[in-house]
Design a protein around this motif. Structure first.
Motif, PDB file in Angstrom:
ATOM      1  N   ASN B  98       0.807  -1.236   0.000  1.00 14.84           N
ATOM      2  CA  ASN B  98       0.000   0.000   0.000  1.00 14.84           C
ATOM      3  C   ASN B  98       0.836   1.280   0.000  1.00 14.84           C
ATOM      4  O   ASN B  98       0.453   2.273   0.599  1.00 14.84           O
ATOM      5  N   LYS B 101       0.874   2.436  -5.888  1.00 12.10           N
ATOM      6  CA  LYS B 101      -0.400   1.936  -6.425  1.00 12.10           C
ATOM      7  C   LYS B 101      -0.178   1.500  -7.859  1.00 12.10           C
ATOM      8  O   LYS B 101       0.488   2.202  -8.631  1.00 12.10           O
ATOM      9  N   THR B 109      -6.202  -4.997  -9.368  1.00 14.86           N
ATOM     10  CA  THR B 109      -6.298  -3.962  -8.330  1.00 14.86           C
ATOM     11  C   THR B 109      -7.226  -2.824  -8.753  1.00 14.86           C
ATOM     12  O   THR B 109      -7.699  -2.070  -7.908  1.00 14.86           O
ATOM     13  N   ILE B 115      -8.368  -3.865  -1.891  1.00 10.89           N
ATOM     14  CA  ILE B 115      -7.264  -4.799  -2.157  1.00 10.89           C
ATOM     15  C   ILE B 115      -5.940  -4.163  -1.730  1.00 10.89           C
ATOM     16  O   ILE B 115      -5.762  -2.939  -1.853  1.00 10.89           O
ATOM     17  N   HIS B 117      -2.261  -3.218  -2.326  1.00  5.41           N
ATOM     18  CA  HIS B 117      -1.346  -3.075  -3.466  1.00  5.41           C
ATOM     19  C   HIS B 117       0.025  -3.570  -2.997  1.00  5.41           C
ATOM     20  O   HIS B 117       0.637  -2.954  -2.124  1.00  5.41           O
ATOM     21  N   CYS B 131       4.451  -5.486  -9.592  1.00  5.93           N
ATOM     22  CA  CYS B 131       3.162  -5.700  -8.935  1.00  5.93           C
ATOM     23  C   CYS B 131       2.985  -7.204  -8.740  1.00  5.93           C
ATOM     24  O   CYS B 131       3.208  -7.989  -9.658  1.00  5.93           O
ATOM     25  N   TYR B 133       0.382  -8.893  -8.546  1.00 12.91           N
ATOM     26  CA  TYR B 133      -0.725  -9.466  -9.315  1.00 12.91           C
ATOM     27  C   TYR B 133      -0.448  -9.485 -10.821  1.00 12.91           C
ATOM     28  O   TYR B 133      -0.599 -10.514 -11.471  1.00 12.91           O
TER      29      TYR B 133
END
Lengths: 310, 143
Positions: B98, B101, B109, B115, B117, B131, B133
């Motif tokens: 977090n 971003k 996200t 969610i 980050h 990231c 994800y």
């Protein structure tokens, strides 16, 4: 140990873990009947947030042929997702009902997020343009069964090498084996992204060439992997029309290839492989689809940890 | 050399890359502080040539992950009764939650509510993060 694991990225498993899956897949191919009850009493959930008949059918056929059952949705409007349920809540709920889940989602990283909140194995069946690991397993099993090895191969990849996630994953996966050489055939505008060139090929000292004309190099190849130039990847229609017919494989080109070259394609094709090529012994893309089902059968069994001779 | 009073109880953030001091000063909300604070820009440094320094006459809570991300060469000195009681050398954090971003509009996200980050360090030399994800790459210089 693959039991209880997730498959999110094609590189999640080591080469020896992949070997475990492939050797089980080969046993299934040899005597499928022996595995018809391997997953009896087990439930597969297919969570398809965007349509994909081919991949969904492949997973469903795999589970049903193992004697298991399938629940799920094939588009989000028919599920609680339409009411705004989060991915986390969906997977937590599904974990209560099913033994294993397969997820396709248009957003990148959605299956990764699901795996972080799931108590059952999650298989990524495609997350936008990001990863599609079971396609990579399919491609590798096809190569293993038809070429007998993963090393010392000249692998030609043709078409949209920029946006084609299957191509990127296949390059990464086959780069882990010795002495492979890549021939990257694409229009300049659709060449492999920089990170593949720098972080995979250059970093591992892997031989590769980038060329524009398939007919000039087809004679060198052991494998020709064709891809579709997807309409939705283009920003404008003009660009699409200019490039879409650049790389069409016909018998004129196939006749210049080695007798034992294999032609692969993740399917569906549009017009990049002429229908006359289907009759040639080198055309392996429909066999490849079948290997896809077998490798998914083996994967489901391994992640569930069911006994081979159940 | 500019003369700034030494502090009795507080924090000295030293070895900040010249030019980054003002960003850290603002990030820590020191522009609104009601206690003694000093931002020294372009101080001479044997190691860096020029550096920024922040002196804070107060013990405030610091997020070392954020500071390490902004500048991993920073040293933090905790001062008690005019004596350095603790010296903390920062590093690039292995994982940041977090703080950055994800800007990829195709990333999960962008649609999943509440969610986290999460970014993980992939290249220490280049300060490159990805990231968790979608694998979108970020440099710590973008923070």
């Amino acid at each position: 140990m693959l039991k209880g694991r997730h498959l999110i990225d094609p590189m999640d498993f080591t080469t020896s873990e992949l070997d475990e899956i492939f050797s089980l897949a080969e046993k299934i191919i040899e005597d499928e009947g022996r595995f018809k009850d391997a997953c009896r009493g087990k439930l597969l959930a297919t969570l398809f947030y965007e349509p994909s008949t081919r991949t969904r059918f492949s997973f469903e056929a795999a589970m049903l042929r193992l004697g298991g059952s399938v629940i799920g949705f094939s588009e989000p409007n028919s599920s609680s997702v339409a009411k705004g349920e989060s991915i986390r809540d969906t997977i937590r709920t599904i974990s209560c009902y099913a033994d294993i889940a397969v997820m396709r989602h248009p957003k990148e990283g959605a299956p990764k997020l699901a795996s972080m909140y799931s108590s059952i194995p999650v298989i990524n069946a495609g997350d936008g343009g990001h990863q599609h690991p079971t396609q990579t397993l399919t491609d590798l099993l096809t190569i293993k069964c038809l070429k007998g090895q993963f090393s010392n191969l000249t692998i030609g990849l043709c078409g949209d090498l920029k946006f084609g996630r299957t191509v990127h994953s296949l390059i990464k996966a086959t780069s882990r084996y010795e002495n492979n050489r890549f021939v990257l055939i694409s229009p300049k505008e659709l060449r492999v992204p920089d990170y593949i060139r720098k972080e995979v090929l250059d970093k591992n000292n892997i031989q590769y060439v980038e060329v524009e004309r398939l007919e000039d190099v087809i004679g060198e190849l052991d494998i020709l992997y064709m891809t579709r130039i997807q309409r939705e990847r283009f920003f404008n229609e003009e660009e699409y029309l200019r490039l879409k017919d650049s790389y069409i494989l016909d018998m004129d080109k196939v006749n210049r290839a080695k007798e034992d070259m294999i032609i692969m394609h993740p399917l569906p094709r549009v017009n990049e492989i002429d229908y006359e090529v289907d009759e040639d012994k080198r055309a392996c893309y429909f066999k490849q689809a079948k290997y896809g089902m077998y490798v998914r059968m083996a994967l489901i069994m391994k992640l569930l940890g069911v006994e081979e001779n159940a | 050399m500019l003369n700034i009073d030494s502090i009795k109880n507080g924090i000295v953030i030293d070895h900040i890359k010249a030019g980054l001091g003002i960003h850290i000063f603002k990030y820590l909300g020191l522009d609104r502080a009601d206690y003694n604070v000093a931002l020294i820009k372009n101080a001479e440094s044997n190691k860096l040539g020029r550096k920024d320094i922040i002196k804070i006459e107060n013990i405030i809570e610091l997020n070392y992950d954020v500071l390490g991300l902004i500048d991993s060469n920073i040293t933090i000195n905790i001062i008690e009764d005019e004596v350095i009681t603790k010296k903390i050398k920062l590093n690039l954090p292995e994982e940041v939650v977090n703080i950055i971003k994800c800007k990829n509009p195709r990333c999960v996200t962008s649609i999943e509510p509440n969610i986290k980050h999460i970014f993980y360090l992939v290249d220490k030399q280049k300060g490159e993060y990805r990231c968790l994800y979608c694998d979108e790459a970020y440099s710590n210089m973008e923070v």
